[in-house]
Design a protein around this motif. Structure first.
Motif, PDB file in Angstrom:
ATOM      1  N   LYS A 397     -13.208 -41.593  18.274  1.00  0.00           N
ATOM      2  CA  LYS A 397     -14.015 -42.157  17.186  1.00  0.00           C
ATOM      3  C   LYS A 397     -13.158 -42.169  15.926  1.00  0.00           C
ATOM      4  O   LYS A 397     -12.421 -41.219  15.655  1.00  0.00           O
ATOM      5  CB  LYS A 397     -15.256 -41.302  16.941  1.00  0.00           C
ATOM      6  N   THR A 398     -13.261 -43.250  15.177  1.00  0.00           N
ATOM      7  CA  THR A 398     -12.562 -43.325  13.888  1.00  0.00           C
ATOM      8  C   THR A 398     -13.610 -43.306  12.788  1.00  0.00           C
ATOM      9  O   THR A 398     -14.566 -44.089  12.814  1.00  0.00           O
ATOM     10  CB  THR A 398     -11.719 -44.614  13.804  1.00  0.00           C
ATOM     11  N   TYR A 399     -13.429 -42.387  11.855  1.00  0.00           N
ATOM     12  CA  TYR A 399     -14.366 -42.268  10.729  1.00  0.00           C
ATOM     13  C   TYR A 399     -13.678 -42.721   9.452  1.00  0.00           C
ATOM     14  O   TYR A 399     -12.554 -42.297   9.167  1.00  0.00           O
ATOM     15  CB  TYR A 399     -14.809 -40.807  10.558  1.00  0.00           C
ATOM     16  N   TYR A 400     -14.351 -43.580   8.702  1.00  0.00           N
ATOM     17  CA  TYR A 400     -13.848 -43.978   7.382  1.00  0.00           C
ATOM     18  C   TYR A 400     -14.700 -43.269   6.348  1.00  0.00           C
ATOM     19  O   TYR A 400     -15.922 -43.432   6.307  1.00  0.00           O
ATOM     20  CB  TYR A 400     -13.896 -45.501   7.217  1.00  0.00           C
ATOM     21  N   ILE A 401     -14.037 -42.462   5.532  1.00  0.00           N
ATOM     22  CA  ILE A 401     -14.746 -41.532   4.649  1.00  0.00           C
ATOM     23  C   ILE A 401     -14.470 -41.881   3.185  1.00  0.00           C
ATOM     24  O   ILE A 401     -13.295 -42.033   2.807  1.00  0.00           O
ATOM     25  CB  ILE A 401     -14.259 -40.083   4.936  1.00  0.00           C
ATOM     26  N   GLU A 438      -9.394 -39.619  12.739  1.00  0.00           N
ATOM     27  CA  GLU A 438      -9.549 -39.931  14.168  1.00  0.00           C
ATOM     28  C   GLU A 438      -9.867 -38.665  14.937  1.00  0.00           C
ATOM     29  O   GLU A 438      -9.180 -37.653  14.783  1.00  0.00           O
ATOM     30  CB  GLU A 438      -8.252 -40.520  14.718  1.00  0.00           C
ATOM     31  N   MET A 439     -10.908 -38.743  15.751  1.00  0.00           N
ATOM     32  CA  MET A 439     -11.296 -37.585  16.553  1.00  0.00           C
ATOM     33  C   MET A 439     -11.415 -38.021  18.006  1.00  0.00           C
ATOM     34  O   MET A 439     -12.177 -38.940  18.319  1.00  0.00           O
ATOM     35  CB  MET A 439     -12.640 -37.058  16.035  1.00  0.00           C
ATOM     36  N   SER A 443     -12.003 -33.781  23.625  1.00  0.00           N
ATOM     37  CA  SER A 443     -10.884 -32.829  23.606  1.00  0.00           C
ATOM     38  C   SER A 443     -11.034 -31.900  22.395  1.00  0.00           C
ATOM     39  O   SER A 443     -12.025 -31.948  21.676  1.00  0.00           O
ATOM     40  CB  SER A 443      -9.552 -33.563  23.556  1.00  0.00           C
ATOM     41  N   ASP A 444     -10.049 -31.084  22.160  1.00  0.00           N
ATOM     42  CA  ASP A 444     -10.112 -30.105  21.084  1.00  0.00           C
ATOM     43  C   ASP A 444     -10.207 -30.803  19.727  1.00  0.00           C
ATOM     44  O   ASP A 444      -9.307 -31.543  19.331  1.00  0.00           O
ATOM     45  CB  ASP A 444      -8.850 -29.231  21.156  1.00  0.00           C
ATOM     46  N   TRP A 445     -11.291 -30.549  19.001  1.00  0.00           N
ATOM     47  CA  TRP A 445     -11.488 -31.212  17.699  1.00  0.00           C
ATOM     48  C   TRP A 445     -10.410 -30.833  16.693  1.00  0.00           C
ATOM     49  O   TRP A 445     -10.146 -31.566  15.747  1.00  0.00           O
ATOM     50  CB  TRP A 445     -12.882 -30.893  17.136  1.00  0.00           C
ATOM     51  N   ARG A 446      -9.764 -29.681  16.912  1.00  0.00           N
ATOM     52  CA  ARG A 446      -8.717 -29.251  15.978  1.00  0.00           C
ATOM     53  C   ARG A 446      -7.495 -30.168  16.034  1.00  0.00           C
ATOM     54  O   ARG A 446      -6.625 -30.100  15.176  1.00  0.00           O
ATOM     55  CB  ARG A 446      -8.260 -27.824  16.297  1.00  0.00           C
ATOM     56  N   LYS A 447      -7.422 -30.986  17.065  1.00  0.00           N
ATOM     57  CA  LYS A 447      -6.277 -31.906  17.193  1.00  0.00           C
ATOM     58  C   LYS A 447      -6.540 -33.229  16.455  1.00  0.00           C
ATOM     59  O   LYS A 447      -5.741 -34.157  16.519  1.00  0.00           O
ATOM     60  CB  LYS A 447      -6.000 -32.205  18.674  1.00  0.00           C
ATOM     61  N   SER A 448      -7.687 -33.320  15.778  1.00  0.00           N
ATOM     62  CA  SER A 448      -8.015 -34.545  15.038  1.00  0.00           C
ATOM     63  C   SER A 448      -7.028 -34.756  13.895  1.00  0.00           C
ATOM     64  O   SER A 448      -6.449 -33.797  13.386  1.00  0.00           O
ATOM     65  CB  SER A 448      -9.427 -34.442  14.461  1.00  0.00           C
ATOM     66  N   LYS A 462     -10.801 -30.465   5.223  1.00  0.00           N
ATOM     67  CA  LYS A 462     -12.266 -30.277   5.208  1.00  0.00           C
ATOM     68  C   LYS A 462     -12.979 -31.407   5.942  1.00  0.00           C
ATOM     69  O   LYS A 462     -14.090 -31.224   6.436  1.00  0.00           O
ATOM     70  CB  LYS A 462     -12.773 -30.162   3.770  1.00  0.00           C
ATOM     71  N   HIS A 463     -12.331 -32.579   6.044  1.00  0.00           N
ATOM     72  CA  HIS A 463     -12.975 -33.700   6.745  1.00  0.00           C
ATOM     73  C   HIS A 463     -13.029 -33.423   8.247  1.00  0.00           C
ATOM     74  O   HIS A 463     -14.044 -33.674   8.899  1.00  0.00           O
ATOM     75  CB  HIS A 463     -12.228 -35.008   6.458  1.00  0.00           C
ATOM     76  N   VAL A 464     -11.924 -32.904   8.790  1.00  0.00           N
ATOM     77  CA  VAL A 464     -11.876 -32.589  10.228  1.00  0.00           C
ATOM     78  C   VAL A 464     -12.861 -31.461  10.544  1.00  0.00           C
ATOM     79  O   VAL A 464     -13.697 -31.575  11.449  1.00  0.00           O
ATOM     80  CB  VAL A 464     -10.434 -32.185  10.643  1.00  0.00           C
TER      81      VAL A 464
END
Length: 488
Positions: A397-401, A438-439, A443-448, A462-464
């Motif tokens: 998933k790609t997030y635009y913040i 990008e998440m 898989s491991d969210w820490r790799k975002s 803080k976004h991840v």
């Protein structure tokens, strides 16, 4: 009786006080015999020139011989993982030569010694980028002492070892980098294939590195080093306001989150200042010329996005050098063999510090640590009411913040951001109103990964963490929730 021929010591001047040492020959009249008579006096002339081997040279050769003995005695891989040993060494005496001596100008003894330990080499074997620095090196009796190492996910330095060389030319750095490969073979690990070298602008380091590791790596220019150089140069611009704005623009350029963005933005930067300088101010022209040649053409690896998970400065390695400098160890004029003992102790201590079983072990971090402060910021961010655009595909998933205190992103701005259709430098700076994260699914969210400067600096932001909290991938510690919103 016979003919006597007297010989004076010709080290004393003909006119003036003579040397006490003299000889004379007696040619016997009644035979072919010749007798030599020597005075008992020792040579006491004032010697301008040295005969034979100079005492200092003698001392040097003796020292080098002792070092060679030291190296030979410490070349075996020790059973103790923390014990320092000579991974590789090369000592050439005056009369020996390199096979190819294209970059050797001065005569004299040449030596290279690389000291490490099994534990430090094991850390080296899992590293992907190398730090090397010639600006803030240590110096022992005028010889460079060079530390090569890596940094982990917490930006902590892990030295691979310590090298002392008689110079700092390409051959010397080649020796050091090759020693690491020799070390890998000695501990039965695969040869290193580093993806990046972080260093100052010294060509000898870069060329030495390329000669050993090949050229498919990113040459990362230490941003702190580059910034110092640019600041020293920008003050030659006579308009201080323009100088300040140029520096601010360069700082924006440095935050480019990819090579593509950097190339485009640097073109817009050059265009902006050429346009702004219609009246052809000589000092601005000079600066732009310098900047283009030095920092866009020759050493352009100083922006954040050149490679993710690699620091943009050599500060951590410089701090290690400073610690040793402040300790004063190398200020004392030890002979080389004594120095090698001291260097071994340093390597031994580095190694012991990195023992997992030790209480305050400097463990090689393979993922970033989330501090309480970051948990708090992330929790507060997760609670905010920003409009976030999520675009999903099969694997991620790609997030635009919206950045900073912006609340939403317009479609026009999002398109401009995604397509990078900027025609001015100002439009490029507007792209910092949007962060892209990008998440990967599952898989491991820490790799975002995120495009914000905080992420490039700390490999997490803080976004991840905030998004992971929102998606219930993780729970912040209770203490992160007790701080009122708006406070850290």
């Amino acid at each position: 009786h016979g003919r006597r021929v007297y010989y004076r010591c010709n080290k004393a001047k003909l006119r003036g006080p003579q040397c006490s040492a003299s000889i004379h020959l007696l040619y016997h009249a009644d035979s072919d015999q010749v007798t030599v008579y020597k005075t008992e006096g020792e040579h006491d002339h004032h010697d301008e020139k040295v005969r034979g081997i100079d005492e200092n040279v003698k001392k040097c050769i003796e020292e080098l011989y002792n070092d060679e003995q030291w190296c030979e005695g410490n070349v075996e891989v020790p059973i103790d993982e923390n014990k320092a040993f000579a991974v590789s060494y090369k000592i050439l005496y005056d009369n020996e030569e390199y096979e190819d001596n294209e970059d050797i100008e001065e005569d004299g003894n040449k030596f290279h010694i690389f000291i490490s330990s099994v534990r430090l080499l094991n850390i080296a074997s899992i590293s992907s980028h190398l730090h090397a620095d010639a600006t803030y090196k240590l110096v022992w009796q005028g010889f460079p002492v060079l530390i090569v190492g890596t940094t982990d996910f917490n930006k902590a330095v892990h030295p691979f070892g310590l090298a002392v060389c008689s110079n700092e030319k390409i051959k010397d750095f080649e020796f050091i980098f090759n020693s690491i490969q020799v070390g890998m073979q000695k501990i039965n690990k695969d040869l290193l294939k580093p993806t990046a070298l972080i260093s100052d602008a010294a060509d000898a380091i870069k060329n030495g590195f390329t000669n050993i590791f090949g050229s498919s790596y990113n040459q990362i220019m230490c941003w702190a080093h580059m910034k110092r150089k640019v600041n020293n140069r920008v003050c030659q611009i006579d308009d201080k306001h323009i100088a300040k704005e140029i520096i601010e623009d360069i700082e924006m350029l440095q935050l480019s989150n990819s090579t593509e963005v950097f190339k485009l933005a640097s073109t817009l930067f050059v265009k902006k200042w050429n346009m702004n300088n219609k009246q052809k101010n000589e000092s601005i022209l000079d600066f732009m010329n310098y900047f283009y040649n030095e920092w866009l053409k020759t050493n352009d690896g100083w922006y954040e996005g050149i490679q993710v998970y690699t620091p943009s400065t050599n500060n951590a390695l410089e701090a290690t050098n400073r610690t040793i400098k402040d300790d004063g160890t190398f200020r004392e004029r030890h002979i080389l063999s004594r120095f090698l003992t001291i260097a071994s102790n340093i390597v031994n201590n580095w190694s012991i510090e990195r023992d997992i079983t030790s209480i305050k072990g400097k463990i090689f971090a393979t993922e970033p640590t989330i501090s309480l402060e970051l948990w708090t910021l992330s929790y507060q961010w997760a609670k905010s009411t920003k409009d976030i655009i999520c675009i999903s595909n099969d694997s991620s998933k790609t997030y635009y913040i919206p950045a900073r205190d912006l609340q939403s992103i317009s479609q026009a701005n999002l398109n401009k951001y995604k397509n990078k259709t900027w025609s001015t430098f100002n439009q490029f700076t507007k792209s910092f109103d949007i962060w892209c994260m990008e998440m990967d699914n599952g898989s491991d969210w820490r790799k975002s990964k995120c495009s914000c400067p905080g992420f490039f600096k700390n490999y997490i932001c803080k976004h991840v963490v905030g998004m992971a909290i929102r998606l219930k991938y993780c729970k912040p510690p209770p203490s992160a929730k007790t701080v009122p919103i708006g406070e850290k």
